[in-house]
Scaffold this motif. Structure first.
Motif, mmCIF file in Angstrom:
data_model
loop_
_atom_site.group_PDB
_atom_site.id
_atom_site.type_symbol
_atom_site.label_atom_id
_atom_site.label_comp_id
_atom_site.label_asym_id
_atom_site.label_seq_id
_atom_site.Cartn_x
_atom_site.Cartn_y
_atom_site.Cartn_z
ATOM 1 N N VAL A 270 0.823 -1.201 0.000
ATOM 2 C CA VAL A 270 0.000 0.000 0.000
ATOM 3 C C VAL A 270 0.866 1.263 0.000
ATOM 4 O O VAL A 270 0.477 2.297 -0.556
ATOM 5 C CB VAL A 270 -0.969 -0.007 1.202
ATOM 6 N N LEU A 398 -7.287 9.685 -2.091
ATOM 7 C CA LEU A 398 -6.752 8.356 -1.792
ATOM 8 C C LEU A 398 -5.641 8.408 -0.757
ATOM 9 O O LEU A 398 -5.591 7.579 0.160
ATOM 10 C CB LEU A 398 -6.242 7.697 -3.074
ATOM 11 N N MET A 402 -6.322 5.870 2.180
ATOM 12 C CA MET A 402 -6.002 4.501 1.771
ATOM 13 C C MET A 402 -5.108 3.754 2.760
ATOM 14 O O MET A 402 -5.065 2.523 2.739
ATOM 15 C CB MET A 402 -5.319 4.506 0.397
ATOM 16 N N THR A 463 -11.628 2.621 -2.679
ATOM 17 C CA THR A 463 -11.853 2.856 -1.238
ATOM 18 C C THR A 463 -13.187 3.548 -0.978
ATOM 19 O O THR A 463 -13.452 3.940 0.158
ATOM 20 C CB THR A 463 -10.715 3.710 -0.655
ATOM 21 N N MET A 471 -9.228 0.011 6.429
ATOM 22 C CA MET A 471 -8.183 0.014 5.409
ATOM 23 C C MET A 471 -7.117 -1.030 5.733
ATOM 24 O O MET A 471 -6.700 -1.168 6.877
ATOM 25 C CB MET A 471 -7.536 1.404 5.289
#
Length: 473
Positions: A270, A398, A402, A463, A471
């Motif tokens: 990520v 994001l 995220m 998302t 997350m």
């Protein structure tokens, strides 16, 4: 405004208060856009005033971005230690000092110093504002409220370019004297003191992030903030929300770079996705438009006044399309908009490269013959439309949401620092690339847009509607 979110069985509403709080925080984005774009109208005047070549003017324009990388890097740890609100206040002070210093410089190295100071403030704001907005927003409208950051950025860009054009027109040219014997390009910087002071004043009145308060063990304060921003009346629901936050933050206390380690090239997947989102946002060349467009259009045959007008018109397009993005982000989602944007940018940048390949003459005599000048203008504005609809706001949305709670602040700092470094590479290299050929420069940006399309399809996860506590790494 009252949008309901019933996640976890608790009825949450996006109240007018949370919208105003998010808007106040997003004003950091206004300063972000203003401070980075204001130099657009001053490039030629600075180049002439200090006798700079392509390499040195490129560095003078882009040096603020190095400061932004530093500010973004340290913003996360500072925000974790002292709070999101305090970090925003520090950013406002740095931006005000930079505006004063940049407008009163006596040489190019003074300018570079004060631009770096302002860059640090911009970098801090670029990290703290989206983090703060994400942490006070209900999940169902987090995308729209997060997009306020990008709306503020494009409004800052528009205001900077409009003020540049007005000041240059009032003085009869950016290098001509205006008030108190100071050249118009100096006033382009000095005027930024006003929004910096407004931002600093407004963030004095916003509450601290509930997630930061929970991390610091200030549970009663966190409950009060949640009650205000989510309009939760049920004490049991408030306690449940606090418990969710507390569980997700357990391993977040004083996060470090070690928390980002993972199996893929040393980082969690990520984190790599966040870094690449940041890099591609810059490598498609958008800030060439906003930092150099007046010089660009002037260099291919448009007058200085027309070049300023074109630049302002492009920034208006950017503002309008960002409003469209805000309306769509929580309906269509982040990933579909990024996909559309990448495809559109690849096509329009390729068309711009083709148009500039048709230029005739060289140096000051360079021009785009009919119909290529008009086609290039249309392609440039279409490119801004696709960027403003997608990669402009979606990347900030994001990045704010995220990452898992335990690493959000430090991961966002890393991603934002990567973004500013990528911005520096693109901005500082453009004058040299333009000397090779504008078609080469825009062809390169088109290639990166095409690569970004593949990246979004393969790697980016949607998302939309997810709670921050859900997350994953």
């Amino acid at each position: 405004m009252s949008v309901v979110d019933v996640s976890n069985g608790a009825e949450q509403r996006a109240t007018a208060r949370v919208v105003l709080i998010a808007a106040a925080a997003a004003l950091g984005g206004f300063l972000f856009g203003f401070d980075t774009a204001v130099i657009n109208g001053a490039v030629d005047a600075i180049r002439g005033s200090f006798g700079l070549g392509a390499g040195r003017i490129g560095f003078a324009v882009s040096c603020a971005l190095l400061g932004s990388a530093v500010g973004a890097w340290y913003a996360g740890p500072l925000a974790d230690r002292f709070g999101r609100v305090r970090a925003m206040q520090v950013a406002a002070v740095l931006l005000a000092l930079s505006a004063l210093g940049s407008g009163l410089v006596s040489g190019v190295w003074d300018l570079i110093l004060w631009r770096v100071v302002g860059g640090i403030g911009v970098g801090m704001a670029s990290v703290i504002a989206p983090t703060y907005i994400a942490e006070v927003s209900p999940a169902q409208v987090r995308g729209r409220l997060g997009s306020l950051q990008q709306l503020a950025i494009v409004l800052g860009i528009f205001t900077a370019l409009l003020s540049d054009a007005w000041l240059a027109s009032a003085a009869g040219g950016a290098s001509q004297p205006l008030w108190f014997g100071l050249s118009a390009w100096r006033w382009m910087f000095l005027i930024a003191v006003v929004p910096a002071l407004i931002y600093g004043s407004l963030v004095l009145g916003v509450p601290e992030s509930p997630r930061h308060l929970v991390a610091k063990g200030r549970m009663s304060e966190a409950k009060d903030v949640l009650r205000q921003v989510l309009d939760l009346r049920d004490e049991a629901a408030l306690d449940h929300k606090l418990t969710d936050i507390e569980h997700s933050l357990r391993s977040e206390y004083r996060p470090t770079l070690r928390d980002l380690r993972g199996p893929r090239a040393g980082l969690l997947p990520v984190v790599w996705i966040g870094i690449l989102l940041s890099v591609f946002q810059q490598f498609v060349g958008i800030n060439v438009i906003f930092y150099y467009s007046s010089t660009l259009w002037h260099s291919v045959g448009f007058s200085e006044a027309d070049s300023f007008s074109i630049t302002v018109a492009t920034s208006v397009v950017n503002v309008l399309v960002t409003l469209v993005a805000i309306a769509l982000v929580d309906r269509i989602g982040r990933k579909p908009l990024l996909t559309i944007g990448s495809a559109g940018m690849a096509v329009t940048l390729g068309l711009m490269a083709w148009c500039f390949s048709q230029a005739t003459g060289s140096g000051a005599a360079l021009s785009l013959p009919a119909p290529w000048g008009m086609v290039a203008l249309i392609a440039a504005n279409a490119y801004v439309v696709f960027f403003g609809l997608s990669w402009g706001p979606m990347v900030w949305v994001l990045l704010g949401e995220m990452f898992p709670n335990r690493i959000r602040a430090i991961a966002l700092a890393v991603a934002a620092a990567a973004q500013w470094l990528a911005n520096f590479v693109i901005t500082s290299s453009f004058p040299s690339l333009a000397e090779i050929g504008l078609s080469f420069a825009y062809g390169l940006y088109a290639l990166f847009a095409l690569i970004s399309l593949v990246f979004v399809v393969v790697a980016v996860r949607e998302t939309k509607g997810m709670e921050l506590e859900d997350m994953k790494e």
